[in-house]
Design a protein around this motif. Structure first.
Motif, PDB file in Angstrom:
ATOM      1  N   ASP A 159     -20.540  21.625  97.063  1.00  0.00           N
ATOM      2  CA  ASP A 159     -20.947  22.994  96.736  1.00  0.00           C
ATOM      3  C   ASP A 159     -21.021  23.847  97.994  1.00  0.00           C
ATOM      4  O   ASP A 159     -20.591  24.998  98.003  1.00  0.00           O
ATOM      5  CB  ASP A 159     -22.316  22.996  96.041  1.00  0.00           C
ATOM      6  CG  ASP A 159     -22.247  22.308  94.690  1.00  0.00           C
ATOM      7  OD1 ASP A 159     -21.154  22.327  94.088  1.00  0.00           O
ATOM      8  OD2 ASP A 159     -23.268  21.756  94.266  1.00  0.00           O
ATOM      9  N   VAL A 160     -21.579  23.252  99.029  1.00  0.00           N
ATOM     10  CA  VAL A 160     -21.680  23.977 100.287  1.00  0.00           C
ATOM     11  C   VAL A 160     -20.275  24.303 100.795  1.00  0.00           C
ATOM     12  O   VAL A 160     -20.016  25.391 101.292  1.00  0.00           O
ATOM     13  CB  VAL A 160     -22.444  23.154 101.353  1.00  0.00           C
ATOM     14  CG1 VAL A 160     -22.359  23.840 102.710  1.00  0.00           C
ATOM     15  CG2 VAL A 160     -23.900  23.006 100.937  1.00  0.00           C
ATOM     16  N   LYS A 161     -19.373  23.366 100.600  1.00  0.00           N
ATOM     17  CA  LYS A 161     -18.002  23.589 101.038  1.00  0.00           C
ATOM     18  C   LYS A 161     -17.411  24.787 100.306  1.00  0.00           C
ATOM     19  O   LYS A 161     -16.741  25.629 100.900  1.00  0.00           O
ATOM     20  CB  LYS A 161     -17.176  22.325 100.768  1.00  0.00           C
ATOM     21  CG  LYS A 161     -15.890  22.313 101.571  1.00  0.00           C
ATOM     22  CD  LYS A 161     -15.145  21.003 101.415  1.00  0.00           C
ATOM     23  CE  LYS A 161     -13.758  21.139 102.009  1.00  0.00           C
ATOM     24  NZ  LYS A 161     -12.872  20.046 101.634  1.00  0.00           N
ATOM     25  N   GLU A 162     -17.684  24.826  99.022  1.00  0.00           N
ATOM     26  CA  GLU A 162     -17.141  25.943  98.254  1.00  0.00           C
ATOM     27  C   GLU A 162     -17.757  27.270  98.712  1.00  0.00           C
ATOM     28  O   GLU A 162     -17.087  28.287  98.805  1.00  0.00           O
ATOM     29  CB  GLU A 162     -17.399  25.720  96.758  1.00  0.00           C
ATOM     30  CG  GLU A 162     -16.669  26.755  95.930  1.00  0.00           C
ATOM     31  CD  GLU A 162     -16.477  26.322  94.486  1.00  0.00           C
ATOM     32  OE1 GLU A 162     -16.812  25.182  94.155  1.00  0.00           O
ATOM     33  OE2 GLU A 162     -15.995  27.156  93.711  1.00  0.00           O
ATOM     34  N   MET A 163     -19.031  27.215  99.013  1.00  0.00           N
ATOM     35  CA  MET A 163     -19.683  28.445  99.463  1.00  0.00           C
ATOM     36  C   MET A 163     -19.146  28.899 100.819  1.00  0.00           C
ATOM     37  O   MET A 163     -18.930  30.079 101.036  1.00  0.00           O
ATOM     38  CB  MET A 163     -21.198  28.248  99.519  1.00  0.00           C
ATOM     39  CG  MET A 163     -21.830  28.359  98.147  1.00  0.00           C
ATOM     40  SD  MET A 163     -23.609  28.562  98.209  1.00  0.00           S
ATOM     41  CE  MET A 163     -24.162  26.904  98.298  1.00  0.00           C
ATOM     42  N   THR A 164     -18.931  27.946 101.713  1.00  0.00           N
ATOM     43  CA  THR A 164     -18.412  28.351 103.024  1.00  0.00           C
ATOM     44  C   THR A 164     -16.979  28.864 102.892  1.00  0.00           C
ATOM     45  O   THR A 164     -16.537  29.708 103.651  1.00  0.00           O
ATOM     46  CB  THR A 164     -18.459  27.195 104.044  1.00  0.00           C
ATOM     47  OG1 THR A 164     -17.942  26.025 103.437  1.00  0.00           O
ATOM     48  CG2 THR A 164     -19.851  26.961 104.542  1.00  0.00           C
ATOM     49  N   ARG A 165     -16.273  28.358 101.884  1.00  0.00           N
ATOM     50  CA  ARG A 165     -14.933  28.878 101.632  1.00  0.00           C
ATOM     51  C   ARG A 165     -15.014  30.360 101.259  1.00  0.00           C
ATOM     52  O   ARG A 165     -14.226  31.185 101.707  1.00  0.00           O
ATOM     53  CB  ARG A 165     -14.293  28.081 100.491  1.00  0.00           C
ATOM     54  CG  ARG A 165     -12.835  28.378 100.285  1.00  0.00           C
ATOM     55  CD  ARG A 165     -12.325  27.658  99.028  1.00  0.00           C
ATOM     56  NE  ARG A 165     -11.695  28.611  98.139  1.00  0.00           N
ATOM     57  CZ  ARG A 165     -10.417  28.982  98.255  1.00  0.00           C
ATOM     58  NH1 ARG A 165      -9.677  28.504  99.202  1.00  0.00           N
ATOM     59  NH2 ARG A 165      -9.897  29.859  97.426  1.00  0.00           N
ATOM     60  N   GLU A 166     -16.012  30.676 100.439  1.00  0.00           N
ATOM     61  CA  GLU A 166     -16.194  32.077 100.060  1.00  0.00           C
ATOM     62  C   GLU A 166     -16.533  32.938 101.287  1.00  0.00           C
ATOM     63  O   GLU A 166     -16.086  34.063 101.411  1.00  0.00           O
ATOM     64  CB  GLU A 166     -17.304  32.211  99.003  1.00  0.00           C
ATOM     65  CG  GLU A 166     -16.978  31.559  97.672  1.00  0.00           C
ATOM     66  CD  GLU A 166     -15.774  32.191  96.985  1.00  0.00           C
ATOM     67  OE1 GLU A 166     -15.561  33.398  97.143  1.00  0.00           O
ATOM     68  OE2 GLU A 166     -15.020  31.463  96.300  1.00  0.00           O
ATOM     69  N   VAL A 167     -17.347  32.366 102.156  1.00  0.00           N
ATOM     70  CA  VAL A 167     -17.694  33.086 103.382  1.00  0.00           C
ATOM     71  C   VAL A 167     -16.431  33.365 104.184  1.00  0.00           C
ATOM     72  O   VAL A 167     -16.200  34.475 104.664  1.00  0.00           O
ATOM     73  CB  VAL A 167     -18.682  32.265 104.253  1.00  0.00           C
ATOM     74  CG1 VAL A 167     -18.903  32.941 105.596  1.00  0.00           C
ATOM     75  CG2 VAL A 167     -19.998  32.079 103.526  1.00  0.00           C
ATOM     76  N   ARG A 168     -15.593  32.355 104.270  1.00  0.00           N
ATOM     77  CA  ARG A 168     -14.348  32.485 105.030  1.00  0.00           C
ATOM     78  C   ARG A 168     -13.482  33.598 104.448  1.00  0.00           C
ATOM     79  O   ARG A 168     -12.997  34.470 105.167  1.00  0.00           O
ATOM     80  CB  ARG A 168     -13.609  31.146 104.991  1.00  0.00           C
ATOM     81  CG  ARG A 168     -12.252  31.178 105.629  1.00  0.00           C
ATOM     82  CD  ARG A 168     -11.666  29.761 105.744  1.00  0.00           C
ATOM     83  NE  ARG A 168     -10.318  29.827 106.273  1.00  0.00           N
ATOM     84  CZ  ARG A 168      -9.228  29.800 105.513  1.00  0.00           C
ATOM     85  NH1 ARG A 168      -9.347  29.703 104.206  1.00  0.00           N
ATOM     86  NH2 ARG A 168      -8.037  29.880 106.064  1.00  0.00           N
TER      87      ARG A 168
END
Lengths: 333, 448
Positions: B27-36
C-alpha cells in the motif's frame, strides 16, 4: 521496409537545407536524447521491466507528459510482445515509430500549411502567454512570407507591454514591411481593426496580428482576446484564417493548460514551438496534438530571421534520432 | 487547476485501503507511486523526484505511517515536511555593499521576464527599503529591449542608463556604475540580454560583465512554467556565474511550479522573489512553505490570509465587528466591506487559493462575476444616506428611483434588500452564539 528506412526516404525527398536546419537546431536535444537512448540500449540487453522504467524516465525528461508516456509505454510493451522483440536496440526503432504515430494519429496530411486565402487578404492572429516569443515569431514569419513574394503587413496589437510596439517596428524595418500601430495603452481590438482596413486598402496578402502576452487564467484578458478575434471575424467573415498559439519549448505540463484555454477563447488552429534550439525538447507538443488535435505548424530554431521552419514530425523525430537512423540504415545497405 | 492535486490523488488510493485495517508495504508503495506521479505532473525534474520519493518511502515505511490511523494524511505530512526541508526557509534579503552602489545583475533565458523583474525589483527597493536605484539597459540584442526598460523607468520615475545598441555590455555596465557613484544611487540593477545556457559566446559575455563589475547579487530569473529543462538551465547558469539567488516569474498563472523544487535541489541557491502579476508592484518575497502546498495542489491559505492582512485596515475591522454585534450594520458598512474585499484582488483568484475548492462540485471552474459586485455597488450608491442607514423606509417609488439611478431593475434592488436582511439575521445568530460561549470552531480544512 524498416521504419527508419522509410523515415529516411521521406526525409530524402525534402530539400537538404530543411533537414539540416532541423539537425542543427536540434543538436542539443538530439545529443542528450540520443546519448540517453544509446546508454539505455547498452545497459539493458534484454527488454524487461527495468528497461521500460528507464525509458519512461527518458521520455518524461523530454516533457512529453506523464499521461502520454504511460500510454506510450503500455503500447510499446504490447508491441514488443506482438513482434517478439528481444533485443533492446530494436525497441528504439519501435519507439520512434510510435512517436510519429502519436503525433499524426489517423491523419494523412503530414506537413501542416498555413491556411492562406489565395485570392485576397489572409489574417493571422498570434496568441500566447508572456515571453514565449510572439513578436519575434511574427518578424520571422513576415520574412518567410515576403520571400515567397507576398505583401505582408503587421498590426501592433500588444499595446500593454512596455516597448512591445517598438519591438515590432524594429522587425518591420528589418524585414521591410509596414506596421500599423496605435499608442501604448490603446484598445488592441481597435489596432487590429485599423490593421485590417489598411491591409485591405493597400491590397496586402497577409496581415500578421500581434497581441499582448497573457497568462491563460486571467479571465478578463482572455475575454479581451476573444473580442479581438470577434472584431476580425466581423470585418472578414472567414478570418482569422489562422490563430497561432506560440509555445515556449522549455514550458512543461502547463503548455497543455495553455493550449486548452487559448483554444476555448480563440479557436487555436496551429502551434508555433519557439526556442527549440536550447536543451528543451518540447515533448509536450506530442501530448497536445494527441489530446487536442492542434498541429504544430512552425518551430523556432534560433535567433536569426531565417530560423523559423515549417514543422514536420518526420524531421522532428529524425532530428531526435538522426545518428541512430544513419547508423542503422547504412548497416542495412 | 489543470491537474489533480496530490491530496486528490492519494484520496483515491486511501479509499482502496480503508477497509483493510492495516497498511501493508504494498500500500505504501502504491501511495509513493502517486506521490511520484503528482510531482512529475507538477514538472519537478524526474531525477529530483527519484531521490525525493526514496526519502519519503524510507520515512513512510517506518512506524510513522504504518501504525497511524490516517496513513493517507501521514504520507501527505511526510511529503510536505520533506518538501519544506528541501525548499529551505524564507530568504528575501538583498545584499548591501560596504561601499555603494550595490550592484545587482539579472540573468536568464529569453522571455523569462528579466526586464519586467528589473523594474519590479527597483520599485521594491525604493518602496520597501527606501533605496534610490538606477537601471542599466545592457540588453543590446533584442529589438526594443532598451526601449522597454526606458518605458518602465518612466513609469517608475527612475533613471535608466543606456549607451544604445552599439556599445559593449561590459562597457555599459562599467560606465553605469561610475555614473551611479556620481549621482549617488545606492543600487544599480543591470538588465542583461536573455540567452540560452548553451550559448558559449553569450555566456562568456556574462562572465566578462561579472568579472568586470563584481556584482553583489546575481539573480537568475526563471519562468515558473518551465518543465524538465529547468535543472539544465539552473545548473548551467549557476556553474558559469555562481548566481546568488533566483527569481521565479509568472507565478500568478495556473502552473504548479515544480521547477522551483528542481532549481533549489540542483543549485542549492535560495529562491528569493516571485513575480505575481503584470503590475510593477507585484513582486513578492518567495514563501517556500506555500510553494510546497501549491506544488502538491493543496491551496494557498497563507497567501490568502496575508492578502487580507495587507488590505484590511485593522481599526476598520474592529469597528465593523462592533457594529455587527450591536446590529447597527448598515448599507454604508456593507459598501466599505465590499471595497476592502475588492482591494484584495479578483475574486476568482481568491477562490483559487482556498484548499478543497477544486473538489467541491461546481466550484472547479467557478468564475465569480465581478460585474455583479459592481451592480450591487451601484445600487447602494444610488441610495440616499437615510436609505442606507435605515432600509426599512424603502417603498416602491424609492426602489424605482434607485433602480433608475443605478441602471439596474427593481427586482435587482429587491434581491439586494432581501439578501441584506438575511445577512443581518445571520450576524445576529452568530453574535448570539458568541455570547453563549459556544465558540464556533474554525473551518476544518483538509490536511492542514
Amino acid at each position: 521496409m524498416s521504419f527508419f528506412k522509410k523515415l529516411k526516404e521521406k526525409i530524402n525527398q525534402q530539400t537538404e537545407q530543411v533537414t539540416d536546419k532541423f539537425k542543427d537546431g536540434l543538436t542539443k536535444t538530439r545529443d542528450s536524447f540520443a546519448t540517453k537512448m544509446n546508454d539505455l540500449v547498452a545497459k539493458y540487453r534484454k527488454v524487461d521491466e527495468e528497461f521500460f522504467e528507464e525509458l519512461e524516465e527518458i521520455l518524461i525528461s523530454a516533457d512529453v507528459g506523464v499521461e502520454t508516456v504511460m500510454e506510450l509505454i503500455e503500447e510499446l510493451e504490447m508491441e514488443v510482445k506482438r513482434r517478439n522483440i528481444k533485443d533492446t536496440s530494436e525497441v528504439i526503432e519501435v519507439i520512434s515509430e510510435k512517436l510519429v504515430e502519436i503525433y499524426y494519429g489517423d491523419d494523412e496530411q503530414e506537413v501542416e500549411q498555413l491556411n492562406l486565402n489565395e485570392n485576397g487578404l489572409s489574417v493571422i492572429l498570434f496568441v500566447g502567454v508572456n515571453g514565449v516569443g510572439k513578436t519575434t515569431t511574427i518578424g520571422k514569419l513576415a520574412h518567410m512570407l515576403k520571400e515567397e513574394g507576398k505583401t505582408v503587413m503587421l498590426a501592433a496589437g500588444d499595446t500593454f507591454r512596455a516597448g512591445a510596439i517598438e519591438q515590432l517596428e524594429v522587425w518591420g524595418d528589418r524585414v521591410g514591411v509596414e506596421v500599423v500601430k496605435h499608442s501604448e495603452g490603446s484598445d488592441p481590438a481597435a489596432v487590429i481593426f485599423d490593421g485590417i482596413q489598411a491591409a485591405k486598402s493597400r491590397g496586402a496578402d497577409v496581415l500578421l496580428c500581434d497581441t499582448a502576452g497573457r497568462l491563460q487564467n486571467k479571465v478578463n484578458l482572455m475575454n479581451e482576446l476573444a473580442k479581438v478575434k470577434r472584431v476580425i471575424t466581423r470585418e472578414i467573415p472567414e478570418a482569422p484564417h489562422d490563430v497561432l498559439l506560440v509555445l515556449d519549448a522549455t514550458t512543461g505540463q502547463n503548455a497543455m493548460s495553455q493550449a486548452k484555454t487559448f483554444s476555448e477563447a480563440t479557436d487555436v488552429s496551429g502551434i508555433v514551438l519557439s526556442k527549440l534550439d536550447g536543451t528543451a525538447k518540447g515533448g509536450i507538443v506530442l501530448a497536445i496534438r494527441n489530446e487536442l488535435s492542434i498541429p504544430v505548424k512552425f518551430v523556432g530554431l534560433g535567433e536569426k530571421v531565417t530560423d523559423l521552419q515549417a514543422f514536420d514530425a518526420n524531421s522532428f523525430v529524425y532530428g531526435l534520432f538522426a545518428d541512430m537512423i544513419d547508423q542503422s540504415t547504412s548497416a542495412d545497405e | 487547476m489543470a491537474f489533480e492535486g496530490l491530496a486528490d490523488r492519494l484520496q483515491k488510493t486511501i479509499q482502496k485501503i480503508k477497509g483493510k485495517g492495516k497498511v501493508s508495504e504494498a500500500d505504501v508503495k502504491e501511495m509513493t507511486r502517486e506521490v511520484r506521479l503528482a510531482l512529475l505532473e507538477a514538472d519537478v525534474n524526474f531525477k529530483v523526484v527519484k531521490d525525493f520519493v526514496k526519502r519519503v518511502k524510507e520515512r513512510a515505511v517506518g512506524q510513522e505511517v504504518m501504525e497511524s490511523l490516517t496513513p493517507g494524511q501521514q504520507v501527505i505530512k511526510v511529503v510536505k515536511d520533506e518538501l519544506s526541508d528541501l525548499m529551505g526557509g524564507e530568504q528575501s534579503k538583498i545584499a548591501v555593499a560596504n561601499k555603494p552602489p550595490t550592484v545587482i545583475m539579472m540573468v536568464g533565458l529569453q522571455g523569462a521576464g528579466k526586464t519586467t523583474t528589473t523594474g519590479k525589483l527597483a520599485n521594491l527597493l525604493r518602496k520597501k527599503h527606501n533605496r534610490n536605484p538606477m537601471l542599466v539597459a545592457a540588453d543590446i540584442y533584442r529589438p526594443a529591449a532598451i526601449n522597454q526598460l526606458q518605458t518602465l523607468g518612466k513609469q517608475l520615475d527612475m533613471p535608466v542608463f543606456s549607451l544604445g545598441t552599439e556599445a559593449n555590455p561590459v562597457d555599459i555596465a562599467n560606465q553605469a556604475i561610475e555614473k551611479a557613484k556620481e549621482e549617488h544611487h545606492d543600487y544599480v540593477i543591470i538588465d542583461t540580454a536573455g540567452r540560452l545556457h548553451v550559448d558559449e559566446n553569450l555566456m562568456g559575455e556574462l562572465q566578462e560583465i561579472k568579472e568586470s563589475v563584481n556584482p553583489d547579487e546575481i539573480f537568475l530569473v526563471v519562468d515558473a512554467m518551465t518543465g524538465q529543462d529547468a535543472v539544465n538551465v539552473a545548473e548551467s547558469f549557476n556553474e558559469q556565474l555562481d548566481v546568488s539567488g533566483v527569481v521565479l516569474t509568472k507565478l500568478d498563472g495556473d502552473t504548479r511550479g515544480g521547477a522551483a523544487i528542481s532549481i533549489k535541489a540542483v543549485t542549492g541557491k535560495p529562491i528569493k522573489f516571485a513575480g505575481m502579476g503584470e503590475k510593477l508592484d507585484e513582486l513578492e518575497a518567495f514563501h517556500p512553505e506555500r510553494m510546497a502546498s501549491r506544488i502538491l495542489g493543496m491551496g494557498d491559505v497563507l497567501s490568502l490570509i496575508e492578502k487580507a492582512q495587507d488590505n484590511v485596515d485593522e481599526k476598520q475591522a474592529k469597528e465593523l465587528e462592533e457594529k455587527m454585534r450591536s446590529m447597527s450594520f448598515t448599507f454604508e458598512d456593507f459598501l466599505d466591506q465590499m471595497q476592502q474585499v475588492k482591494k484584495m484582488g479578483p475574486l476568482d483568484e481568491l477562490m483559487n487559493m482556498m484548499p478543497g475548492m477544486g473538489k467541491m462540485k461546481g466550484m472547479k471552474n467557478l468564475q465569480v462575476d465581478e460585474k455583479q459586485i459592481d451592480h450591487v455597488e451601484a445600487i447602494i450608491k444610488s441610495m440616499t444616506k437615510k436609505e442606507r442607514v435605515d432600509p426599512s423606509i424603502m417603498n416602491a417609488s424609492r426602489k424605482r428611483r434607485i433602480a433608475k439611478g443605478s441602471g439596474t431593475s427593481v427586482s435587482e434592488v429587491n434581491r439586494l434588500l432581501k439578501q441584506f436582511t438575511e445577512m443581518k439575521k445571520m450576524m445576529k445568530q452568530m453574535t448570539n452564539m458568541g455570547k453563549k460561549g459556544k465558540k464556533k470552531k474554525g473551518m476544518n480544512f483538509p490536511f492542514m
